[in-house]
Design a protein around this motif. Structure first.
Motif, PDB file in Angstrom:
ATOM      1  N   LEU A  24       1.158  12.487   8.299  1.00 26.07           N
ATOM      2  CA  LEU A  24       0.108  13.189   7.547  1.00 26.07           C
ATOM      3  C   LEU A  24       0.727  14.165   6.547  1.00 26.07           C
ATOM      4  N   SER A  25       1.722  14.924   7.006  1.00 22.66           N
ATOM      5  CA  SER A  25       2.320  15.934   6.129  1.00 22.66           C
ATOM      6  C   SER A  25       2.967  15.273   4.915  1.00 22.66           C
ATOM      7  N   PHE A  26       3.714  14.212   5.148  1.00 19.56           N
ATOM      8  CA  PHE A  26       4.387  13.550   4.027  1.00 19.56           C
ATOM      9  C   PHE A  26       3.392  12.865   3.089  1.00 19.56           C
ATOM     10  N   LEU A  27       2.380  12.247   3.684  1.00 19.63           N
ATOM     11  CA  LEU A  27       1.397  11.549   2.833  1.00 19.63           C
ATOM     12  C   LEU A  27       0.680  12.540   1.927  1.00 19.63           C
ATOM     13  N   ILE A  28       0.243  13.642   2.518  1.00 24.60           N
ATOM     14  CA  ILE A  28      -0.515  14.616   1.725  1.00 24.60           C
ATOM     15  C   ILE A  28       0.386  15.221   0.652  1.00 24.60           C
ATOM     16  N   SER A  29       1.637  15.498   1.018  1.00 21.99           N
ATOM     17  CA  SER A  29       2.496  16.104  -0.009  1.00 21.99           C
ATOM     18  C   SER A  29       2.801  15.100  -1.119  1.00 21.99           C
TER      19      SER A  29
ATOM     20  N   LEU B  83       0.836  -1.197   0.000  1.00 22.20           N
ATOM     21  CA  LEU B  83       0.000   0.000   0.000  1.00 22.20           C
ATOM     22  C   LEU B  83       0.878   1.257   0.000  1.00 22.20           C
ATOM     23  N   PHE B  84       1.925   1.206   0.794  1.00 22.07           N
ATOM     24  CA  PHE B  84       2.865   2.335   0.872  1.00 22.07           C
ATOM     25  C   PHE B  84       4.287   1.822   0.685  1.00 22.07           C
TER      26      PHE B  84
ATOM     27  N   GLY C 258      -6.119   6.463   1.516  1.00 25.10           N
ATOM     28  CA  GLY C 258      -6.849   7.590   2.083  1.00 25.10           C
ATOM     29  C   GLY C 258      -7.432   7.229   3.442  1.00 25.10           C
ATOM     30  N   TYR C 259      -7.772   5.952   3.614  1.00 25.36           N
ATOM     31  CA  TYR C 259      -8.350   5.527   4.882  1.00 25.36           C
ATOM     32  C   TYR C 259      -7.275   5.486   5.976  1.00 25.36           C
ATOM     33  N   VAL C 260      -6.071   5.065   5.581  1.00 23.83           N
ATOM     34  CA  VAL C 260      -4.967   5.083   6.552  1.00 23.83           C
ATOM     35  C   VAL C 260      -4.741   6.519   7.015  1.00 23.83           C
ATOM     36  N   LEU C 261      -4.732   7.422   6.063  1.00 24.19           N
ATOM     37  CA  LEU C 261      -4.544   8.839   6.391  1.00 24.19           C
ATOM     38  C   LEU C 261      -5.629   9.299   7.380  1.00 24.19           C
ATOM     39  N   ARG C 262      -6.857   8.929   7.068  1.00 23.75           N
ATOM     40  CA  ARG C 262      -7.989   9.321   7.920  1.00 23.75           C
ATOM     41  C   ARG C 262      -7.817   8.760   9.339  1.00 23.75           C
TER      42      ARG C 262
ATOM     43  N   ASP D  26       3.593  -1.117  11.850  1.00 19.78           N
ATOM     44  CA  ASP D  26       3.890  -0.663  13.208  1.00 19.78           C
ATOM     45  C   ASP D  26       2.810   0.262  13.742  1.00 19.78           C
ATOM     46  N   PHE D  27       1.679   0.277  13.063  1.00 13.25           N
ATOM     47  CA  PHE D  27       0.604   1.213  13.421  1.00 13.25           C
ATOM     48  C   PHE D  27       0.291   1.171  14.920  1.00 13.25           C
ATOM     49  N   ASP D  28       0.117  -0.049  15.434  1.00 10.00           N
ATOM     50  CA  ASP D  28      -0.301  -0.147  16.835  1.00 10.00           C
ATOM     51  C   ASP D  28       0.847   0.038  17.825  1.00 10.00           C
ATOM     52  N   GLU D  29       2.071  -0.056  17.325  1.00 10.06           N
ATOM     53  CA  GLU D  29       3.220   0.091  18.233  1.00 10.06           C
ATOM     54  C   GLU D  29       3.483   1.554  18.576  1.00 10.06           C
ATOM     55  N   VAL D  30       3.073   2.430  17.676  1.00 11.22           N
ATOM     56  CA  VAL D  30       3.396   3.849  17.874  1.00 11.22           C
ATOM     57  C   VAL D  30       2.722   4.345  19.150  1.00 11.22           C
ATOM     58  N   GLY D  31       3.523   4.971  19.980  1.00 17.69           N
ATOM     59  CA  GLY D  31       2.987   5.443  21.260  1.00 17.69           C
ATOM     60  C   GLY D  31       3.316   4.458  22.367  1.00 17.69           C
TER      61      GLY D  31
END
Ligand code: GLY
Length: 867
Positions: free
Chosen positions: A280-285, A36-37, A296-300, A75-80
Motif C-alpha cells: 500500500l505504501s509503495f503503491l500510493i507513493s 497492470l504493475f 486502484g481496485y487492487v489497492l482497495r 502471487d496475490f493468493d499465495e501471500v500468507g
C-alpha cells in the motif's frame, strides 16, 4: 548480512563489471498496456530488448520495485499461505542488451553468490531448460557443478516470459538447498526443500498474441533475484517475515494490537498485514489511489484484506495508517519517495480504511437481508447475482460474503458470481472509445517524423505518406480530408496533455488547412488536413506553418502549468503528483494528488507565488540529459509517462525542474499574468485546478470586467458601493419574502371565515370567494384546502400584478354535476382570459378583476344555469 548490505554488495559487484546503475522505475508501468504493475526488473528495458530503443550502455544493473498481483505473475493468493511470496517485493537484476550472453551471465551469478554472498557451492542447485545443452555445459564444464546438482526442467519452470505477450526466453535458475529436514533430495520446482533464488533469463524471443515467437534483434540477458528471499538466506532466518524487511512491521503491529508477535494462531494475519502495508505504501507513493477498477481496485483489495486480518487479530478500528511509518523508516533510505509522501500515504490509507468500515456496516445489513431471503426460499446457496451486486454496488467484498455464508453453513453461487463479473467486464470493455488514429493502418508506426518545432514554426518537407479514409493514397483533392505524414514537421502533436498545433500548408498545386495534429505510438506526427484549393500529391514538397498565436497561448499555459506544479509542491507539500493535465490555448487544467480541498488562503498563496515568479522573468531552459541524471538533479517525472534514456529536462530558474517534451515560452515574463479560475475534487484524493494565463488570462479578466460594468450600470452603482447596494437589496428581498410567506400561512389558516360564504347551488355545496393580492401559487393550494375543509365546489380568484387568477377545485364525487375544466373555460371568458385542467381541478388567468362582487355574482349565475 542485512538488506542494506545486500543492496550495496549487489550494486558494487555489477558496477565493477561495467554495468550502468539504473534506478527503479515506478510501480505504475510507463505506457505498457500489457501489464497492470511493474512485475520484473526488465519491464523498463522492454523496448531495448525488442529493438525499439537504444541506450548509451549495453549493461545495466537495477533493484526494481515490483508487484505481482495480476496477469501472468500473480502471487496475490499465495501471500500468507507461504513465508516467501509477496505482493510487493524488490527484484535485483543485471541486464545485457546484446552484449554478453549465457556464459558471462552464469559466471557473474556464480561469482556473486559464492564469492561475495558467501554461499557454499554444495548448498546450491541449478536448473536449465530441457533443450538448453549450452547452459548445461557451462554449468558443468566452466563452473564445475557436478551433474547430479544440475537439473533439466520443462517450460513451466525454465522458460520465462514477461506477460502473455512480450520478450521471453529459456532460463536457468539457482536454488538453495535448505537441507534434509525440508524434504527429499529430489530436485523439482515444487519441492519445498529447494528455494529458488536467482533466475537468469536468456532473452531470445518476442511472443506475439497469437503465440508466435519471433527472434529478438540480439540475444540478451535479464536476471531477477528476489530481495526478500535472499535476505532470509543471508541473515540465517527461516522466513522472509523474520528479516529486517518485515520483522519491525510485525512487532509494531503486534504491540499495537496487544498480541504476541510469535503467537502461531495470528502469525498469518500479521504476515499478511506486513506484506500489504508495504504494498500500500509503495503503491500510493507511486500515485495509485483506491478506486473500483484497475490499479486502484487492487489497492482497495489489498487494504481490505489487511483490514480484515486486522479485525481477526483484535483491531476494532482503523489501524493500518499507524503502521505505514514503520515501513517508511525501513525503506526510505533506498526509496526516498516514501518519506516525501509520508503524510499523504497515511491520509489515503486512513480515509480508505474508514470508508471500508462504513461499507462493512451497511453491507452487513444488506447481507443479512440476502441470507433471510435465501432461508425463506428454503435454499442454502446465496445467489451469485445478489452477492455480485453487494460487492459491485456496495463494495462488500465477495470473500466476506463467502466467509459469513460459511459461518451460517451456507454457500455462495460462485459460478453465478463469476458470470455476473464477466458480463460487467464485457460491458465496460465495449464502452471503450476508439480514437480516430487507431483506425489507421498499423504500418503507420514506422512513419516517424523529425520534430523541428522547438525552434521554428515553419518547415519545408517532403511527404512520407498520405492517408484518405484510413488507406494510403497518392493524392487528395479540393474539399477532401486526410492525414498527412511528412519528413520534418514543426507541428507539436497532442501529447502529455498539450493540445496539438493547428495551422496551414501549401504545395505547388495546393493550399490546405491543418485542423489537428496527433502523435502515433512511435512519435510519427499525424497532420489532419483539409484541402482548400488544388490537389496534394505524395511527390509534392510542402511548406507548413503553425498557427503562431495559438501556439503562444498554449506555451503560456504550459509554462504556467510547470509553475503551478512547483507552487503546489511548495505550498501544499512534496506529496503533490500530477495525475493528468490539459494544456490548451484557452486554459490549463491540472489534476493532482491531494487529500483535502485547497483552502482559499492556500489558493491565494499559490496564485501570488506564481505571479511573482512571472514578474521575476525567470529563464525557461531545456537540456537533454539522461533520465537518471535528471532525477538526480531533482527533476520531477510523471509516474506513468514513458521516458527513454535521453530525456528533455525543463527548468524555470531555480523554481521548477521537470521532464517535459512540450513547447514553452523562453522567459516567465512572457506569461504576463496568471489566474486560478476554479478548484474542485474530481475523485477521492484527486483535486483539479483550472487556470488561465497570458492573453487568455487577459480575456478572462476582460469578460469579468464587462460583466461587472453591466451590473454597475443596471443598478447605477459603482465599485464598493455596488456590493453594499446589492447586499441591502438582498436583505430587503429576504424580509419581503418572509412577510409574504407569513401572509400566505395566515391566509391558509383563515379559511374559517369562508364558512359563511358556503352556499348551495343546484343541491351541491359551493364556496365562491375572491382574495385580495394572493399569488397564483397560493391560490391553487388554498382552493384544494378549502375544498377539503368544506367538502364543496370551490371557486376562488385573486389579482396579482394587474392580472387575475382563478382556480376551481371540486371533490371528485361531485364532478358529474360540475366539471372544473368546463367551468373554467366559461368563467375565464368573463375576464377575457383562458385556462384548463381536469374535471376536479382547473385554473385560468385573465384581466384584473375590478369588481369582485359582480364577478362572483356572474359565477353563481353560471352555475345555476349549468345543465
Ligand atoms: N525477469 C526475470 C524474472 O522475473 O524472474
Amino acid at each position: 548480512m542485512n538488506s542494506n548490505d545486500i543492496r550495496d554488495i549487489f550494486y558494487t559487484f555489477f558496477k565493477n563489471k561495467g554495468h550502468y546503475k539504473v534506478m527503479s522505475a515506478p510501480l505504475v508501468p510507463a505506457k505498457d498496456p500489457t501489464i497492470l504493475f511493474t512485475n520484473a526488473g526488465m519491464n523498463q528495458f522492454k523496448d531495448i530488448f525488442i529493438g525499439n530503443e537504444s541506450r548509451d550502455y549495453k549493461r545495466a544493473v537495477s533493484i526494481q520495485k515490483c508487484m505481482r498481483v495480476s496477469g501472468k505473475h500473480n502471487d496475490f493468493d499465495e501471500v500468507g499461505r507461504t513465508e516467501y511470496h509477496h505482493t510487493f517485493f524488490e527484484m535485483l537484476g543485471n541486464f545485457s542488451f546484446g552484449d554478453y550472453f549465457k556464459e558471462k551471465a552464469i559466471e557473474y551469478a556464480w561469482e556473486l553468490m559464492t564469492d561475495k554472498f558467501g554461499f557454499s557451492p554444495e548448498d546450491l542447485r541449478v536448473s536449465v531448460f530441457n533443450e538448453d545443452d549450452e547452459s548445461y555445459k557451462i554449468w558443468e564444464d566452466k563452473i564445475g557443478i557436478p551433474s547430479k546438482r544440475i537439473s533439466r526442467l520443462g517450460e513451466k519452470d525454465n522458460f520465462w516470459q514477461m506477460g502473455n505477450t512480450g520478450p521471453c526466453g529459456p532460463c536457468s535458475e539457482i536454488h538453495y538447498d535448505r537441507g534434509a529436514e525440508f524434504g527429499p533430495d529430489e530436485f523439482s520446482g515444487d519441492n519445498k526443500r529447494f528455494v529458488e533464488v536467482w533466475n537468469l533469463v536468456f532473452m531470445q524471443y518476442y511472443k506475439e498474441e497469437s503465440g508466435k515467437m519471433n527472434p529478438l534483434p540480439s540475444p540478451s540477458i535479464d536476471t531477477g533475484m528476489g530481495m526478500e528471499r535472499l535476505t532470509t538466506l543471508l541473515s540465517g532466518k527461516s522466513s522472509n517475515y523474520d528479516t529486517d524487511l518485515f520483522r519491525p512491521i510485525i512487532e509494531f503491529t503486534a504491540k499495537l494490537a496487544d498480541v504476541n508477535p510469535d503467537d502461531k494462531d495470528i502469525k498469518i494475519g500479521l504476515n499478511v498485514i506486513a506484506d500489504h502495508v508495504r504494498a500500500l505504501s509503495f503503491l500510493i507513493s507511486d500515485g495509485v489511489l483506491p478506486s473500483n477498477d484497475g490499479r486502484g481496485y487492487v489497492l482497495r483489495r489489498l487494504l481490505r484484506r489487511a483490514s480484515k486480518h486486522g479485525r481477526s487479530i483484535g483491531f476494532k478500528e482503523s489501524f493500518l495508517y499507524k503502521v505505514t511509518p514503520v515501513v517508511i523508516e525501513i525503506m526510505e533510505n533506498t526509496y526516498p519517495e516514501l518519506g516525501l509522501n509520508r503524510k499523504f500515504i497515511s491520509e489515503v490509507i486512513k480515509s480508505e480504511e474508514e470508508r471500508f468500515e462504513r461499507t462493512l456496516l451497511s453491507g452487513l445489513k444488506r447481507f443479512e437481508d440476502i441470507i433471510h431471503n435465501t432461508i425463506d426460499k428454503g435454499e442454502k446457496v446465496l445467489s451469485g447475482k445478489d452477492v455480485f451486486k453487494l460487492s459491485d454496488t456496495y463494495g462488500f467484498p465477495v470473500d466476506f460474503s463467502i466467509d459469513l455464508a460459511n459461518e451460517k453453513n451456507m454457500k455462495v453461487d460462485l459460478e453465478g458470481f463469476r458470470a455476473e463479473l464477466a458480463d460487467q467486464q464485457k460491458k465496460s470493455r465495449s464502452g471503450l472509445a476508439v480514437r480516430g488514429v487507431s483506425n489507421l493502418p498499423e504500418d503507420m508506426d514506422k512513419l516517424n517524423s523529425i520534430f523541428t518545432g522547438y525552434n521554428s514554426l515553419e518547415e519545408e518537407s517532403s511527404i512520407k505518406e498520405i492517408f484518405k479514409a484510413n488507406s494510403i493514397t497518392d493524392s487528395i483533392s479540393e474539399g477532401e480530408e486526410g492525414v498527412l505524414i511528412i519528413e520534418k514537421t514543426p507541428f507539436y502533436g497532442e501529447s502529455g496533455g498539450q493540445t496539438g498545433d493547428t495551422g496551414s500548408g501549401r504545395s505547388e498545386n495546393s493550399l490546405f488547412s491543418i485542423t489537428d495534429t496527433r502523435k502515433n505510438s512511435t512519435g510519427g506526427l499525424l497532420h489532419y488536413v483539409k484541402i482548400l484549393k488544388g490537389n496534394l500529391t505524395n511527390s509534392d514538397i510542402v511548406r507548413v506553418k503553425v498557427d503562431m498565436s495559438k501556439r503562444e497561448n498554449i506555451a503560456a499555459h504550459h509554462t504556467s502549468t510547470h509553475l503551478l506544479h512547483a507552487a503546489l509542491r511548495e505550498i501544499l507539500g512534496p506529496h503533490i503528483k500530477q495525475s493528468g493535465s490539459y494544456v490548451g490555448p484557452d486554459k490549463l487544467r491540472f489534476d493532482f494528488t491531494h487529500f483535502k480541498s485547497v483552502s482559499k488562503d492556500q489558493l491565494n498563496g499559490i496564485e501570488t507565488l506564481i505571479n511573482r515568479k512571472i514578474r521575476e522573468n525567470l529563464n525557461v531552459k531545456t537540456i537533454e540529459t539522461t533520465y537518471e541524471d535528471a532525477l538526480n538533479s531533482g527533476a520531477i517525472a510523471i509516474f506513468d509517462e514513458k521516458y527513454s534514456d535521453k530525456v528533455r529536462m525543463l527548468s524555470i530558474g531555480e523554481f521548477s525542474c521537470e521532464l517535459c517534451g512540450g513547447t514553452h515560452l523562453q522567459q516567465t515574463g512572457e506569461i504576463g499574468f496568471f489566474k486560478i479560475t476554479s478548484e474542485s475534487s474530481i475523485s477521492s484524493g484527486i483535486r483539479r485546478i483550472e487556470a488561465v494565463a497570458g492573453s487568455a488570462g487577459y480575456k478572462y479578466l476582460e469578460t469579468l470586467f464587462s460583466r461587472i460594468e453591466k451590473i454597475e450600470s443596471k443598478f447605477n452603482q459603482k465599485g464598493e458601493r455596488l456590493f453594499d447596494f446589492l447586499s441591502e437589496l438582498d436583505e430587503k428581498n429576504r424580509k419581503l419574502e418572509k412577510k409574504i410567506s407569513k401572509q400566505g400561512s395566515q391566509e391558509k389558516t383563515d379559511f374559517s371565515e369562508l364558512k359563511s360564504s358556503k352556499m348551495e347551488i343546484r343541491g351541491l355545496p359551493v364556496i365562491i370567494h375572491h382574495f385580495e393580492e394572493t399569488s397564483k401559487k397560493m391560490l391553487s393550494t388554498a382552493a384544494d384546502d378549502i375544498k377539503r375543509k368544506y367538502e364543496c365546489v370551490t371557486i376562488i380568484s385573486s389579482n396579482e400584478g394587474g392580472k387575475s387568477g382563478i382556480v376551481i377545485s371540486i371533490p371528485s364525487n361531485l364532478t358529474k354535476k360540475f366539471n372544473a375544466s368546463t367551468l373554467i373555460k366559461q368563467i375565464s371568458t368573463i375576464v377575457e382570459g383562458n385556462g384548463g385542467g381536469r374535471p376536479d381541478f382547473a385554473q385560468a388567468g385573465g384581466n384584473e378583476i375590478n369588481d369582485p362582487e359582480g364577478f362572483m355574482a356572474r359565477i353563481v349565475e353560471l352555475l345555476e344555469n349549468t345543465k
